[in-house]
Motif scaffolding. Structure first.
Motif, PDB file in Angstrom:
ATOM      1  N   ALA A  46     104.934  59.080 -23.480  1.00  0.00           N
ATOM      2  CA  ALA A  46     106.048  58.298 -22.964  1.00  0.00           C
ATOM      3  C   ALA A  46     107.246  59.045 -23.020  1.00  0.00           C
ATOM      4  O   ALA A  46     107.406  60.191 -23.493  1.00  0.00           O
ATOM      5  N   LYS A  47     108.037  58.556 -21.958  1.00  0.00           N
ATOM      6  CA  LYS A  47     109.422  59.243 -21.811  1.00  0.00           C
ATOM      7  C   LYS A  47     110.185  59.022 -23.045  1.00  0.00           C
ATOM      8  O   LYS A  47     110.300  57.883 -23.660  1.00  0.00           O
ATOM      9  N   TRP A  48     111.383  59.675 -23.265  1.00  0.00           N
ATOM     10  CA  TRP A  48     112.071  59.573 -24.445  1.00  0.00           C
ATOM     11  C   TRP A  48     112.793  58.588 -24.333  1.00  0.00           C
ATOM     12  O   TRP A  48     113.205  57.834 -25.387  1.00  0.00           O
ATOM     13  N   GLN A  49     113.341  58.283 -23.264  1.00  0.00           N
ATOM     14  CA  GLN A  49     114.137  56.881 -23.015  1.00  0.00           C
ATOM     15  C   GLN A  49     113.280  55.645 -23.429  1.00  0.00           C
ATOM     16  O   GLN A  49     114.025  54.880 -23.889  1.00  0.00           O
ATOM     17  N   THR A  50     112.118  55.739 -23.330  1.00  0.00           N
ATOM     18  CA  THR A  50     111.104  54.604 -23.464  1.00  0.00           C
ATOM     19  C   THR A  50     111.079  54.392 -25.028  1.00  0.00           C
ATOM     20  O   THR A  50     111.387  53.265 -25.772  1.00  0.00           O
ATOM     21  N   ILE A  51     110.923  55.546 -25.667  1.00  0.00           N
ATOM     22  CA  ILE A  51     110.919  55.513 -27.207  1.00  0.00           C
ATOM     23  C   ILE A  51     112.266  55.168 -27.687  1.00  0.00           C
ATOM     24  O   ILE A  51     112.377  54.398 -28.631  1.00  0.00           O
ATOM     25  N   VAL A  52     113.579  55.710 -27.158  1.00  0.00           N
ATOM     26  CA  VAL A  52     114.760  55.155 -27.642  1.00  0.00           C
ATOM     27  C   VAL A  52     115.092  53.544 -27.420  1.00  0.00           C
ATOM     28  O   VAL A  52     115.460  53.029 -28.416  1.00  0.00           O
ATOM     29  N   PHE A  53     114.751  53.372 -26.589  1.00  0.00           N
ATOM     30  CA  PHE A  53     114.784  51.730 -25.993  1.00  0.00           C
ATOM     31  C   PHE A  53     113.952  51.045 -26.805  1.00  0.00           C
ATOM     32  O   PHE A  53     114.553  49.995 -27.282  1.00  0.00           O
ATOM     33  N   ALA A  54     112.879  51.310 -27.238  1.00  0.00           N
ATOM     34  CA  ALA A  54     111.850  50.479 -28.008  1.00  0.00           C
ATOM     35  C   ALA A  54     112.411  50.574 -29.619  1.00  0.00           C
ATOM     36  O   ALA A  54     112.545  49.326 -30.162  1.00  0.00           O
ATOM     37  N   HIS A  55     113.090  51.522 -30.041  1.00  0.00           N
ATOM     38  CA  HIS A  55     113.610  51.350 -31.401  1.00  0.00           C
ATOM     39  C   HIS A  55     115.001  50.860 -31.482  1.00  0.00           C
ATOM     40  O   HIS A  55     115.318  50.121 -32.265  1.00  0.00           O
ATOM     41  N   VAL A  56     115.783  50.833 -30.553  1.00  0.00           N
ATOM     42  CA  VAL A  56     116.851  50.032 -30.385  1.00  0.00           C
ATOM     43  C   VAL A  56     116.657  48.541 -30.343  1.00  0.00           C
ATOM     44  O   VAL A  56     117.209  47.640 -31.059  1.00  0.00           O
ATOM     45  N   MET A  57     115.601  48.050 -29.519  1.00  0.00           N
ATOM     46  CA  MET A  57     115.212  46.941 -29.516  1.00  0.00           C
ATOM     47  C   MET A  57     114.561  46.475 -30.712  1.00  0.00           C
ATOM     48  O   MET A  57     114.649  45.215 -31.138  1.00  0.00           O
ATOM     49  N   ILE A  58     113.966  47.348 -31.621  1.00  0.00           N
ATOM     50  CA  ILE A  58     113.282  47.104 -32.775  1.00  0.00           C
ATOM     51  C   ILE A  58     114.492  46.418 -33.798  1.00  0.00           C
ATOM     52  O   ILE A  58     114.481  45.380 -34.347  1.00  0.00           O
ATOM     53  N   ILE A  59     115.609  47.168 -33.763  1.00  0.00           N
ATOM     54  CA  ILE A  59     116.741  46.700 -34.625  1.00  0.00           C
ATOM     55  C   ILE A  59     117.522  45.556 -34.075  1.00  0.00           C
ATOM     56  O   ILE A  59     117.647  44.582 -34.858  1.00  0.00           O
ATOM     57  N   LEU A  60     117.660  45.553 -32.782  1.00  0.00           N
ATOM     58  CA  LEU A  60     118.290  44.267 -32.208  1.00  0.00           C
ATOM     59  C   LEU A  60     117.521  43.082 -32.568  1.00  0.00           C
ATOM     60  O   LEU A  60     117.773  41.967 -32.874  1.00  0.00           O
ATOM     61  N   SER A  61     116.079  43.084 -32.112  1.00  0.00           N
ATOM     62  CA  SER A  61     115.312  41.861 -32.413  1.00  0.00           C
ATOM     63  C   SER A  61     115.142  41.576 -33.853  1.00  0.00           C
ATOM     64  O   SER A  61     114.954  40.587 -34.274  1.00  0.00           O
ATOM     65  N   GLY A  62     115.255  42.561 -34.749  1.00  0.00           N
ATOM     66  CA  GLY A  62     115.181  42.555 -36.077  1.00  0.00           C
ATOM     67  C   GLY A  62     116.368  41.570 -36.696  1.00  0.00           C
ATOM     68  O   GLY A  62     116.278  40.858 -37.426  1.00  0.00           O
ATOM     69  N   PHE A  63     117.499  41.787 -36.177  1.00  0.00           N
ATOM     70  CA  PHE A  63     118.918  41.229 -36.396  1.00  0.00           C
ATOM     71  C   PHE A  63     118.464  39.842 -35.943  1.00  0.00           C
ATOM     72  O   PHE A  63     119.158  38.882 -36.572  1.00  0.00           O
ATOM     73  N   GLY A  64     117.774  39.418 -35.008  1.00  0.00           N
ATOM     74  CA  GLY A  64     117.528  37.995 -34.532  1.00  0.00           C
ATOM     75  C   GLY A  64     116.805  37.255 -35.764  1.00  0.00           C
ATOM     76  O   GLY A  64     116.896  35.932 -35.661  1.00  0.00           O
ATOM     77  N   ILE A  65     115.817  37.974 -36.323  1.00  0.00           N
ATOM     78  CA  ILE A  65     115.322  37.363 -37.453  1.00  0.00           C
ATOM     79  C   ILE A  65     116.363  37.442 -38.591  1.00  0.00           C
ATOM     80  O   ILE A  65     116.283  36.145 -39.297  1.00  0.00           O
ATOM     81  N   THR A  66     116.670  38.457 -39.194  1.00  0.00           N
ATOM     82  CA  THR A  66     117.577  38.414 -40.354  1.00  0.00           C
ATOM     83  C   THR A  66     118.998  37.858 -40.275  1.00  0.00           C
ATOM     84  O   THR A  66     118.960  36.908 -41.088  1.00  0.00           O
ATOM     85  N   ALA A  67     119.767  38.485 -39.288  1.00  0.00           N
ATOM     86  CA  ALA A  67     120.992  37.589 -39.175  1.00  0.00           C
ATOM     87  C   ALA A  67     120.760  36.212 -38.690  1.00  0.00           C
ATOM     88  O   ALA A  67     121.629  35.231 -38.965  1.00  0.00           O
ATOM     89  N   GLY A  68     119.864  35.959 -37.882  1.00  0.00           N
ATOM     90  CA  GLY A  68     119.635  34.790 -37.008  1.00  0.00           C
ATOM     91  C   GLY A  68     118.604  33.745 -37.753  1.00  0.00           C
ATOM     92  O   GLY A  68     119.441  32.842 -38.796  1.00  0.00           O
ATOM     93  N   ALA A  69     117.463  33.642 -37.596  1.00  0.00           N
ATOM     94  CA  ALA A  69     116.702  32.855 -38.309  1.00  0.00           C
ATOM     95  C   ALA A  69     116.940  32.876 -39.714  1.00  0.00           C
ATOM     96  O   ALA A  69     116.795  31.709 -40.116  1.00  0.00           O
ATOM     97  N   HIS A  70     117.046  33.984 -40.618  1.00  0.00           N
ATOM     98  CA  HIS A  70     117.037  33.863 -41.811  1.00  0.00           C
ATOM     99  C   HIS A  70     118.243  33.422 -42.591  1.00  0.00           C
ATOM    100  O   HIS A  70     118.425  32.331 -42.929  1.00  0.00           O
TER     101      HIS A  70
END
Ligand code: ST9
Ligand code: ZN
Ligand code: ZN
Length: 332
Positions: free
Chosen positions: A62-86
């Motif tokens: 995988a390209k490094w940009q894809t890896i960075v992108f995936a991890h940024v989305m892990i954190i952002l989508s995580g906030f959708g659960i923790t700060a949002g739903a929860h």
């Protein structure tokens, strides 16, 4: 002793009428025949194999940009659960202006853990009937069941019966969440699966295999498991400085992966605190920082926090004697 059996009510019988349900203790883990949902077994199996394959691709092709992108989305989508739903929708620990509600709804959709409405209903049920048969992920049925097993079988009838009595009026009257529910299929298809696959291919020429397995499936199933750990590991391991008679525990390992949601003994005792922890725990609590940031720009307000003397009082009355961080004092 079941956690909610402080009174001497008899266990629930099938013939009990709806209006009597609230007064009765839910059975903790009565005899049960599991009805496996095979399509879920297949999709979760595929998702987890893809999680591993995605991790392999990250170290190889995988390209490094894809890896960075995936991890940024892990954190952002995580906030959708923790700060949002929860913290926002399930517990109303703070209020959010419309732009923040919309942002959190989109991040929540990126994490796809059912609609926020269904998530909130199950989670309020979890708090009300923790670790009984009316809790969708009853941890007394074992680590695997509380982690992911509960999503592979039909729900216990106590979950459905008692779930209908949970007050969801605030959620049902929320236009942002009604929109998410109404357009759930196109929204989830686009936000959770299509968009994270197409962006790496379009912007930095990633191939479909890497984009799908790293940016979409690894990213998605990773966040699912970080969330599941709160229901499993944080109901199994850790100290109980606030209430020693319940399963939820302070688990720092879980907090690390779950953006600060592992201080679970505190959270079950004081579910209305927007920090879900004492202030000293904030180093492992990025969700609190996220909410503080939005409070600073004025999009979040009415943040609720438990006064220190109330926390200390509770600790000395019902805690297990361990420290704020959940270690040390108990063993001295
Ligand atoms: C997913 C779940 O997303 C994740 C939840 C995690 C929760 C975690 C909480 C942790 C604490 C916070 C910390 C966050 C940390 C985050 C860290 C991030 C870095 N009450 O559902 P059905 C009714 S999985 C009342 O089919 P079955 C329902 O309304 C991923 N009623 O039940 C319906 O009625 P009707 C994506 C209820 O057949 C009927 O029952 N999602 C309740 O038993 C049938 O509903 C999936 O893969 C209730 N509580 O099936 C889907 N529940 O017919 C997974 C249901 O009138 N789920 N009803 O409309 C399923 O496939 C199924 O729900 C099932 C049960 C197989 C599990
Ligand atoms: Zn819990
Ligand atoms: Zn909660």
């Amino acid at each position: 002793m079941p956690p909610n059996s402080a009174n001497s009510e008899p266990l629930l019988h099938d013939e009990v009428k709806e209006e009597q349900l609230e007064k009765l203790v839910a059975p903790q883990a009565g005899p049960r025949k599991f009805q496996i949902v095979y399509p879920n077994l297949i999709t979760f199996g595929y998702g987890h194999i893809s999680l591993l394959y995605g991790a392999y691709l990250m170290f190889t092709f995988a390209k490094w940009q894809t890896i960075v992108f995936a991890h940024v989305m892990i954190i952002l989508s995580g906030f959708g659960i923790t700060a949002g739903a929860h913290r926002l929708w399930a517990h109303r620990t703070y209020k959010a202006k419309m732009p923040l509600q919309i942002l959190l709804m989109l991040l929540n959709t990126l994490a796809f853990q059912n609609t926020a409405m269904d998530w909130v209903r199950d989670h309020r049920l979890h708090h009300k009937y923790s670790d009984t048969d009316a809790d969708p992920h009853n941890a007394t049925r074992g680590f695997f069941y509380s982690h992911v097993g509960w999503l592979l079988v039909r729900k216990h009838k106590e979950v459905k019966r008692r779930g209908k009595l949970i007050d969801l009026s605030d959620i049902e009257n929320n236009p942002v969440l009604s929109f998410q529910k109404k357009y759930a299929i196109p929204l989830v298809s686009l936000v959770t699966f299509v968009m994270p696959t197409v962006i790496p291919m379009y912007f930095w020429g990633e191939n479909l295999t890497n984009a799908w397995h790293v940016a979409t499936l690894y990213r998605y199933v990773f966040v699912l498991n970080a969330t599941f750990l709160v229901n499993s590991a944080a109901h199994y391991w850790g100290y109980k400085p606030y209430e020693k008679s319940i399963l939820p525990s302070q688990n720092h390992f879980v907090s690390l992966f779950a953006l600060g949601e592992g201080f679970h003994n505190y959270h079950h005792v004081f579910p209305w605190d927007y920090r879900t922890a004492e202030l000293g725990n904030n180093t492992l609590n990025p969700t609190t920082k996220f909410i503080d940031f939005f409070a600073w720009i004025g999009w979040a307000y009415d943040l609720k926090a438990v006064p220190e003397d109330m926390i200390n009082n509770r600790k000395s009355r019902t805690g297990d004697g361990s420290s704020l961080w959940g270690w040390g004092d108990k063993d001295q």
